[in-house]
Design a protein around this motif. Sequence first.
Motif, PDB file in Angstrom:
ATOM      1  N   THR A  42       0.831  -1.208   0.000  1.00 51.66           N
ATOM      2  CA  THR A  42       0.000   0.000   0.000  1.00 51.66           C
ATOM      3  C   THR A  42       0.863   1.255   0.000  1.00 51.66           C
ATOM      4  O   THR A  42       0.555   2.238  -0.674  1.00 51.66           O
ATOM      5  CB  THR A  42      -0.937   0.010   1.226  1.00 51.66           C
ATOM      6  N   CYS A  43       1.963   1.225   0.754  1.00 52.04           N
ATOM      7  CA  CYS A  43       2.874   2.378   0.804  1.00 52.04           C
ATOM      8  C   CYS A  43       4.053   2.221  -0.151  1.00 52.04           C
ATOM      9  O   CYS A  43       4.436   3.172  -0.840  1.00 52.04           O
ATOM     10  CB  CYS A  43       3.406   2.579   2.225  1.00 52.04           C
ATOM     11  N   LEU A  73     -10.145   0.128   3.446  1.00 52.30           N
ATOM     12  CA  LEU A  73      -8.798   0.405   2.957  1.00 52.30           C
ATOM     13  C   LEU A  73      -8.835   1.590   1.991  1.00 52.30           C
ATOM     14  O   LEU A  73      -9.891   1.965   1.465  1.00 52.30           O
ATOM     15  CB  LEU A  73      -8.209  -0.822   2.253  1.00 52.30           C
ATOM     16  N   ASN A 102      -7.982   1.932  -1.025  1.00 55.42           N
ATOM     17  CA  ASN A 102      -8.455   1.636  -2.372  1.00 55.42           C
ATOM     18  C   ASN A 102      -9.892   1.128  -2.395  1.00 55.42           C
ATOM     19  O   ASN A 102     -10.342   0.612  -3.411  1.00 55.42           O
ATOM     20  CB  ASN A 102      -7.540   0.606  -3.029  1.00 55.42           C
ATOM     21  N   CYS A 130      -5.893  -5.675  -1.397  1.00 56.37           N
ATOM     22  CA  CYS A 130      -5.773  -4.247  -1.678  1.00 56.37           C
ATOM     23  C   CYS A 130      -7.096  -3.501  -1.514  1.00 56.37           C
ATOM     24  O   CYS A 130      -7.101  -2.287  -1.322  1.00 56.37           O
ATOM     25  CB  CYS A 130      -5.268  -4.023  -3.101  1.00 56.37           C
ATOM     26  N   THR A 167       3.402   5.247  -4.744  1.00 55.28           N
ATOM     27  CA  THR A 167       1.992   5.036  -4.488  1.00 55.28           C
ATOM     28  C   THR A 167       1.394   6.336  -3.976  1.00 55.28           C
ATOM     29  O   THR A 167       2.115   7.266  -3.599  1.00 55.28           O
ATOM     30  CB  THR A 167       1.780   3.945  -3.433  1.00 55.28           C
TER      31      THR A 167
END
Length: 531
Positions: A67-68, A440, A442, A435, A77
């Motif tokens: 994610t990062c 989250l 996204n 993801c 990202t």
Amino acid sequence: MVGLYGASLIRRGFSTSEEPSALERVVARAARNLAIPRSARLEVNPWKATPEVLKESRESFLGRCATCHGVDGSGKTQVGRNLYPKVPDLRLPQTQNLSDGEIRYIIRNGVRLTGMPGWADPHDEQSDDSWNLVIYIRSLRQLTSEEHAQQTATMGSAHYVGSKACQKCHAEIYESWRKTPMANVVRDPHEFPDAIIPDLASNTVSKFHGEDVALVYGSVWKQRYFTKRGNDYFPEPAQWDITKRVWRPYFVAKGTDWWEPFYPPDNMQRPTGPTCDGCHSVDYNIHTKQVAEWNVGCEKCHGPGSEHVKHPSRGNTLNPARMDYVQASDTCIQCHSQGRPVTIPIDGKYYDWPVGYQVGLNLSDYWNLEEHTLGETTFTHYADGSAHKNRMQGNDFVQSVMYRRGVTCFSCHDAHGTDNYAQLRKTADKLCLDCHGPLLLNGPRTGTIEEHTHHKAGSPGSSCVACHMPKIATEIADVKVRSHTFAFITPAMTDKYKIPNPCTSCHTDKTTSWAAEALRHWPERSPWRVG
């Protein structure tokens, strides 16, 4: 100097989206390194980089870190670029030059005054996979300038040696790959008597005999049969529908492929070399009509391997995982797309695959994806541009938000083979939720999946792929395969453009009006997105 820097900071403000100055980067890195105790620096990783460990650590990285840090470790990202200090590019020397112990300490304990959390759980040492993550981070290391030079030289001098040559050093991967459909898409029935699935005597479409069949194509959706004349192979006019277990005619009809007008309307005058063999083999030679290897072998994705077999190193083989997202996905898109060569014809012939391309080159120099006019429905495309027929996963994917965010084909699929459908790394929903889990970044922006789907958990309507990858692309007859744009097709689009939507494709007894009205009452949906 500090005073001047402070004055400058006050004047311009302090935004996390700005790039840190050189001074800030030096201070932040020094503070991080000084915080790591000497005992941690000297720790030795007890794990080895075996294929199994790398596979496990990749799953952990993608679920916890991507994610990062991004799927490739670059840090490019939305989160990574808006943290301060910026998320580091794990591929670069600033990280790779740290010892294993230092990297593990950072993973376990985090870094103060940054967005890097500590992942250690003092009450659950058994779940500590930080050493595994170190191994995966090591695998992200970029090639050195010497390795790049070696790779360039190898591409010009190496020759193909076949997948068997890879088995000695990569036995586990080889054994997994050889069971995949790609490793078995083309089979010689004289060498593999079980290659022909149906009883040929049951063929009432167009009779041919086993001794006529030189090669068999396909084992998942459909199976086609090819006879040999001279150095060319030609398709028999009947094919086996594996899903429906029926024989069907096989002939590329008028208007159903761009190359069709350039070949006589007779299967025995349409050799498979120009139309099929470039994707179903490694290094099909258009002049000699010979292949280095039938099927999608190791060198289809990793380049000619003679130098790597003699002297294994990172610099004399190609690895799509170390390429940028465009070249990485092009490794798959070269065959999983509808298009035509940049040069037409080539030596007077019309090829339906990117002649001259091999992994590591720019596919766009050899191949144009099939064009489409929005609002127009064709044999290849629906009106919105999504795939109307199979072998267009690449055409779909390059339109998607995920592609633009750097996701690659092998973020989801493992060409080396898995036990999951379509060689997915995990079952589909588990893969999506890594993801796109509840709350989250996204999405979905709901507390539970049920709130997002409005269907009971575990039901077909609650499956991610049911709505975002509907089966709308024609494989053969009425057998469909999944779309790869990941866009939700609304009932309104069915009314306007005749594109099948997932709601009434599942609720076959309902109308598009019913489905549109139901969506309008879902409170977390914007009415402007469902009309």
